[in-house]
Design a protein around this motif. Structure first.
Motif, short mmCIF file in Angstrom:
data_model
loop_
_atom_site.label_atom_id
_atom_site.label_comp_id
_atom_site.label_asym_id
_atom_site.label_seq_id
_atom_site.Cartn_x
_atom_site.Cartn_y
_atom_site.Cartn_z
N ALA A 37 0.85 -1.19 0.00
CA ALA A 37 0.00 0.00 0.00
C ALA A 37 0.89 1.24 0.00
CB ALA A 37 -0.92 0.01 1.22
N GLY A 38 0.78 2.04 -1.04
CA GLY A 38 1.60 3.24 -1.16
C GLY A 38 1.18 4.32 -0.18
N VAL A 39 2.12 5.20 0.12
CA VAL A 39 1.88 6.35 0.99
C VAL A 39 1.75 7.59 0.11
CG1 VAL A 39 2.83 7.80 2.84
CG2 VAL A 39 3.18 5.31 2.87
N ASN A 40 0.70 8.39 0.35
CA ASN A 40 0.41 9.55 -0.48
C ASN A 40 0.15 10.79 0.36
OD1 ASN A 40 -0.03 8.24 -3.31
ND2 ASN A 40 -1.22 6.95 -1.92
N ASN A 41 0.27 11.96 -0.30
CA ASN A 41 -0.10 13.21 0.35
C ASN A 41 -1.53 13.18 0.86
OD1 ASN A 41 1.99 15.33 0.34
ND2 ASN A 41 2.00 15.05 -1.88
N THR A 42 -2.43 12.57 0.10
CA THR A 42 -3.84 12.68 0.43
C THR A 42 -4.18 12.08 1.78
OG1 THR A 42 -6.08 12.36 -0.45
CG2 THR A 42 -4.52 10.55 -0.80
N ILE A 85 -10.05 3.34 8.07
CA ILE A 85 -8.77 2.84 7.58
C ILE A 85 -8.42 3.60 6.32
CG2 ILE A 85 -7.51 0.83 6.73
CD1 ILE A 85 -9.51 -0.92 8.29
N GLN A 86 -7.26 4.27 6.32
CA GLN A 86 -6.81 4.96 5.12
C GLN A 86 -6.03 3.99 4.22
OE1 GLN A 86 -5.12 8.50 7.43
NE2 GLN A 86 -6.16 9.51 5.75
N GLY A 87 -5.39 4.53 3.19
CA GLY A 87 -4.63 3.69 2.26
C GLY A 87 -5.25 3.69 0.88
N THR A 88 -4.82 4.66 0.05
CA THR A 88 -5.43 4.88 -1.26
C THR A 88 -4.86 3.97 -2.33
OG1 THR A 88 -5.56 7.19 -0.56
CG2 THR A 88 -6.09 6.74 -2.84
N ASP A 89 -3.63 3.49 -2.15
CA ASP A 89 -2.98 2.59 -3.11
C ASP A 89 -3.10 1.15 -2.65
OD1 ASP A 89 -2.00 4.57 -4.83
OD2 ASP A 89 -0.14 4.79 -3.73
N CYS A 90 -3.42 0.26 -3.58
CA CYS A 90 -3.47 -1.15 -3.20
C CYS A 90 -3.03 -2.05 -4.34
CB CYS A 90 -4.88 -1.56 -2.79
SG CYS A 90 -5.00 -3.31 -2.31
N CYS A 91 -1.97 -2.82 -4.08
CA CYS A 91 -1.69 -4.02 -4.84
C CYS A 91 -2.14 -5.18 -3.97
CB CYS A 91 -0.20 -4.14 -5.16
SG CYS A 91 0.26 -5.74 -5.89
#
Length: 354
Positions: A37-42, A85-91
């Protein structure tokens, strides 16, 4: 399952690593084991309440204080659904789906389209994973099956996890600006997740890329394919001249917004999906109307954007940029490092194996 629960607006103490139930599927949904799960500004902006219309500072200025009240309009100018639960990117890996899903198989590796237009592409209405419902900072995540895309690639799980939010946002702006090989395109914030994606995606279309970044990152941005790199401390008009670019793609805004309007040639296009240097800007309306400029706001992803990205990955037309990986439980450390802005590319969180 283990998950990071964001409990409210505030500092890193609002990020709690704890046990929560595995999501139960509803009709048309799929359960994914999160592989990265990537980390983003959002995610940081949402925790800080930066999307509130009452906030006028840069994201950096807001992150400097740990004392925040819960803002009624702190999430995209709407109420944030704390705790969630946050986390906008998902593989992820498909582990379960409902009977009415027929295009997926157990064990397939997938990416999730995090910006979802569930009522159709004739409307700009959208919802975002990890802003409007629980996201990928967990061992498992539940998502609509329509937003899950199988990807056939030799990239690692972590590399794939860098893609959805940053590259989707970048490709959407490139798509909306109708970038062609004849364009000169200025990209600001070119070393960040969206910016580094933009350099690649603009260059992929054959356009000339002029990238703005911090002095220590100019060589790395040049290596991504930028034709020209400029220090973020430079006077852009002095460096390039007025009416010198066809397109500006900018997630920085702040004090340089007016200068970017002057850089655009007649009929130029300006696109933005962020304002990390500050949302309040100064516009000389004469630059806007006398030069027939197009100002394009970009939040809702258009229909071709995510399928385009899957194709680029599978054909090897773009590359991932992994700056660093962290265990899911170390999210506070990851966000602290992220906010230093010393990296190029993306940070990725890896949940514990189930």
């Amino acid at each position: 399952m283990k998950a990071i629960i964001t409990t409210g607006n505030g500092g890193y103490d609002k990020l709690e690593y704890r046990d929560v139930p595995v999501p139960t599927l509803r009709s048309g949904e799929v359960l994914l084991k999160v592989l990265g799960a990537g980390v983003n500004n959002t995610e940081i902006n949402t925790r800080l309440g930066w999307y509130s219309s009452s906030v006028t500072d840069s994201t950096e200025a807001l992150s400097g204080s740990d004392e925040k009240e819960t803002l009624a309009d702190g999430g995209w100018n709407e109420k944030t659904p704390f705790p969630f639960i946050q986390g906008t990117d998902c593989c992820g890996e498909v582990v379960e789906y409902t009977d009415d899903v027929n295009h997926l198989s157990i064990g397939k590796r997938v990416l999730v389209r995090s910006c979802m237009r569930l009522i159709g592409y004739d409307s700009l209405e959208n919802i975002w994973m990890a802003s409007d419902f629980d996201g990928a900072f967990a061992q498992y995540v539940r998502v609509p099956a329509s937003e899950v895309f199988v990807v056939d690639s030799d990239w690692s799980d972590v590399e794939l996890a860098t893609i959805p939010c940053a590259y989707g946002t970048a490709e959407n702006m490139v798509h909306r600006c109708e970038v062609t090989a004849n364009d000169r395109v200025l990209v600001t914030g070119a070393s960040g997740g969206v910016g580094s994606a933009l350099v690649q995606l603009v260059k992929r279309r054959g356009a000339t890329v002029i990238a703005v970044a911090g002095d220590s990152k100019l060589d790395a941005v040049k290596a991504l394919g930028a034709d020209q790199v400029i220090s973020r401390n430079a006077d852009l008009i002095e460096a390039l001249g007025e009416s010198s670019v066809d397109v500006v793609i900018d997630n920085v805004a702040g004090d340089n917004f007016g200068a970017m309007m002057k850089l655009l040639s007649r009929g130029g296009r300006y696109a933005s999906s962020g304002a990390i240097a500050g949302p309040m800007v100064t516009l000389d309306a004469r630059d806007f109307y006398l030069k027939d400029l197009r100002l394009i706001g970009c939040t809702s992803w258009d229909e071709p954007v995510f399928p385009n990205l899957i194709g680029y990955i599978e054909r090897g037309e773009i590359k991932p940029l992994v700056a660093q990986t962290f265990e899911l439980k170390d999210i506070a450390l990851a966000q602290q490092e992220f906010e230093k802005k010393a990296h190029v590319g993306k940070f990725v969180l890896v949940p514990p194996s189930a």
